[in-house]
Design a protein around this motif. Structure first.
Motif, PDB file in Angstrom:
ATOM      1  N   VAL A 102       0.833  -1.200   0.000  1.00 38.79           N
ATOM      2  CA  VAL A 102       0.000   0.000   0.000  1.00 38.79           C
ATOM      3  C   VAL A 102       0.870   1.253   0.000  1.00 38.79           C
ATOM      4  O   VAL A 102       0.571   2.226  -0.698  1.00 38.79           O
ATOM      5  N   ARG A 103       1.963   1.221   0.753  1.00 39.55           N
ATOM      6  CA  ARG A 103       2.874   2.361   0.760  1.00 39.55           C
ATOM      7  C   ARG A 103       3.468   2.586  -0.631  1.00 39.55           C
ATOM      8  O   ARG A 103       3.616   3.731  -1.080  1.00 39.55           O
ATOM      9  N   SER A 104       3.784   1.487  -1.322  1.00 38.10           N
ATOM     10  CA  SER A 104       4.326   1.603  -2.681  1.00 38.10           C
ATOM     11  C   SER A 104       3.300   2.216  -3.634  1.00 38.10           C
ATOM     12  O   SER A 104       3.636   3.043  -4.481  1.00 38.10           O
ATOM     13  N   LEU A 105       2.038   1.815  -3.473  1.00 39.07           N
ATOM     14  CA  LEU A 105       0.975   2.374  -4.303  1.00 39.07           C
ATOM     15  C   LEU A 105       0.795   3.866  -4.032  1.00 39.07           C
ATOM     16  O   LEU A 105       0.627   4.659  -4.962  1.00 39.07           O
ATOM     17  N   THR A 120       6.254  11.044 -19.052  1.00 36.10           N
ATOM     18  CA  THR A 120       6.521  10.683 -17.661  1.00 36.10           C
ATOM     19  C   THR A 120       5.259  10.174 -16.992  1.00 36.10           C
ATOM     20  O   THR A 120       5.256   9.145 -16.310  1.00 36.10           O
ATOM     21  N   ARG A 121       4.160  10.895 -17.207  1.00 36.86           N
ATOM     22  CA  ARG A 121       2.887  10.484 -16.601  1.00 36.86           C
ATOM     23  C   ARG A 121       2.452   9.120 -17.124  1.00 36.86           C
ATOM     24  O   ARG A 121       1.965   8.280 -16.353  1.00 36.86           O
ATOM     25  N   LEU A 122       2.631   8.876 -18.406  1.00 40.68           N
ATOM     26  CA  LEU A 122       2.240   7.595 -18.991  1.00 40.68           C
ATOM     27  C   LEU A 122       3.030   6.459 -18.354  1.00 40.68           C
ATOM     28  O   LEU A 122       2.460   5.430 -17.962  1.00 40.68           O
ATOM     29  N   LYS A 123       4.338   6.648 -18.227  1.00 41.29           N
ATOM     30  CA  LYS A 123       5.196   5.613 -17.639  1.00 41.29           C
ATOM     31  C   LYS A 123       4.815   5.343 -16.195  1.00 41.29           C
ATOM     32  O   LYS A 123       4.683   4.183 -15.779  1.00 41.29           O
ATOM     33  N   VAL A 124       4.613   6.405 -15.428  1.00 41.88           N
ATOM     34  CA  VAL A 124       4.285   6.251 -14.007  1.00 41.88           C
ATOM     35  C   VAL A 124       2.903   5.620 -13.835  1.00 41.88           C
ATOM     36  O   VAL A 124       2.686   4.799 -12.940  1.00 41.88           O
ATOM     37  N   ARG A 125       1.954   5.995 -14.706  1.00 36.30           N
ATOM     38  CA  ARG A 125       0.605   5.421 -14.613  1.00 36.30           C
ATOM     39  C   ARG A 125       0.617   3.929 -14.879  1.00 36.30           C
ATOM     40  O   ARG A 125      -0.057   3.154 -14.178  1.00 36.30           O
ATOM     41  N   PHE A 126       1.375   3.495 -15.866  1.00 38.90           N
ATOM     42  CA  PHE A 126       1.473   2.067 -16.144  1.00 38.90           C
ATOM     43  C   PHE A 126       2.166   1.332 -14.999  1.00 38.90           C
ATOM     44  O   PHE A 126       1.825   0.184 -14.690  1.00 38.90           O
ATOM     45  N   GLN A 127       3.138   1.973 -14.363  1.00 42.33           N
ATOM     46  CA  GLN A 127       3.790   1.376 -13.203  1.00 42.33           C
ATOM     47  C   GLN A 127       2.812   1.235 -12.040  1.00 42.33           C
ATOM     48  O   GLN A 127       2.852   0.252 -11.294  1.00 42.33           O
ATOM     49  N   PHE A 128       1.943   2.232 -11.895  1.00 38.49           N
ATOM     50  CA  PHE A 128       0.911   2.175 -10.854  1.00 38.49           C
ATOM     51  C   PHE A 128       0.019   0.951 -11.067  1.00 38.49           C
ATOM     52  O   PHE A 128      -0.268   0.198 -10.129  1.00 38.49           O
ATOM     53  N   HIS A 129      -0.410   0.738 -12.306  1.00 37.17           N
ATOM     54  CA  HIS A 129      -1.266  -0.411 -12.606  1.00 37.17           C
ATOM     55  C   HIS A 129      -0.505  -1.726 -12.421  1.00 37.17           C
ATOM     56  O   HIS A 129      -1.089  -2.730 -12.015  1.00 37.17           O
ATOM     57  N   HIS A 130       0.797  -1.706 -12.701  1.00 35.72           N
ATOM     58  CA  HIS A 130       1.605  -2.906 -12.454  1.00 35.72           C
ATOM     59  C   HIS A 130       1.608  -3.253 -10.968  1.00 35.72           C
ATOM     60  O   HIS A 130       1.463  -4.429 -10.584  1.00 35.72           O
ATOM     61  N   LEU A 131       1.751  -2.239 -10.125  1.00 37.13           N
ATOM     62  CA  LEU A 131       1.762  -2.466  -8.675  1.00 37.13           C
ATOM     63  C   LEU A 131       0.418  -2.993  -8.182  1.00 37.13           C
ATOM     64  O   LEU A 131       0.361  -3.739  -7.200  1.00 37.13           O
TER      65      LEU A 131
END
Length: 214
Positions: A102-105, A120-131
């Protein structure tokens, strides 16, 4: 892992990185000889990697041209977003989140809010969904998701250039994290599906506008 598998995976990783950076464009023919020289790998593992990407519908083989990044269509966009939404919901509902998860999210959500450029936003958003889904133990499901999202990047790079739009989904991401904190995965899953559908509607509008202007 066999040496040829390592080489094949090296090629695949290189091509996926090009997709993520927006360097591999729709309609572009992949030059096998140039690719071989660039990454120092023979043509055989390159063909194997391209065949795998073709099976994942990321590229397609065209007679007399070779492997080409497939044209984008509204029908495929809808199928992709619908399928990814359903698979992510399945993965989320079969996950167990620790306090560290949860902290990572939350940290990733903060990075999203602080991202002001589109890429940058696209990369971070996809990482969010990966988490959101990486704790799922169904590795087949996760691999399918990874392949589908590689194709999805072409749509968001081509039609999702308005970084301000994605700020509108931040509240949904926040609600997803809050529901996970409260151990309410059904609510998190519902908001997650809505999240993807909001983006789909935006991409469809952008594609319609693009077609009308052409």
């Amino acid at each position: 892992m066999q040496p040829h598998q390592i080489l094949r995976n090296t090629v695949k990783a290189h091509l996926l990185e090009q997709i993520q950076k927006g360097e591999l464009k729709v309609g572009k023919t992949i030059n096998l000889a140039a690719l071989s020289r660039k990454i120092g790998v023979s043509v055989t593992p390159i063909r194997e990697a391209l065949s795998q990407l073709e099976q994942a519908r990321i590229i397609k083989a065209v007679p007399n041209r070779g492997f080409v990044v497939s044209t984008l269509t509204k029908k495929e966009a809808k199928n992709l977003y619908d399928t990814i939404a359903q698979l992510e919901v399945m993965a989320l509902e079969n996950s167990i989140f620790s306090e560290e998860d949860v902290r990572s999210l939350r940290l990733q959500q903060l990075k999203l809010q602080q991202s002001h450029t589109f890429m940058t936003r696209l990369k971070v958003r996809f990482q969010f969904h990966h988490l959101l889904v990486h704790k799922c133990t169904n590795t087949v499901l996760l691999q399918i998701l990874e392949d589908l999202k590689a194709r999805l990047l072409f749509y968001e790079q081509g039609f999702g250039q308005d970084a301000s739009f994605y700020e509108n989904v931040d509240n949904q991401n926040e609600a997803i994290v809050r529901a996970i904190e409260e151990d309410n995965l059904p609510t998190a899953a519902l908001i997650l599906k809505m999240n993807w559908m909001v983006v789909l509607e935006y991409i469809e509008r952008q594609m319609s506008t693009n077609i009308a202007a052409s």
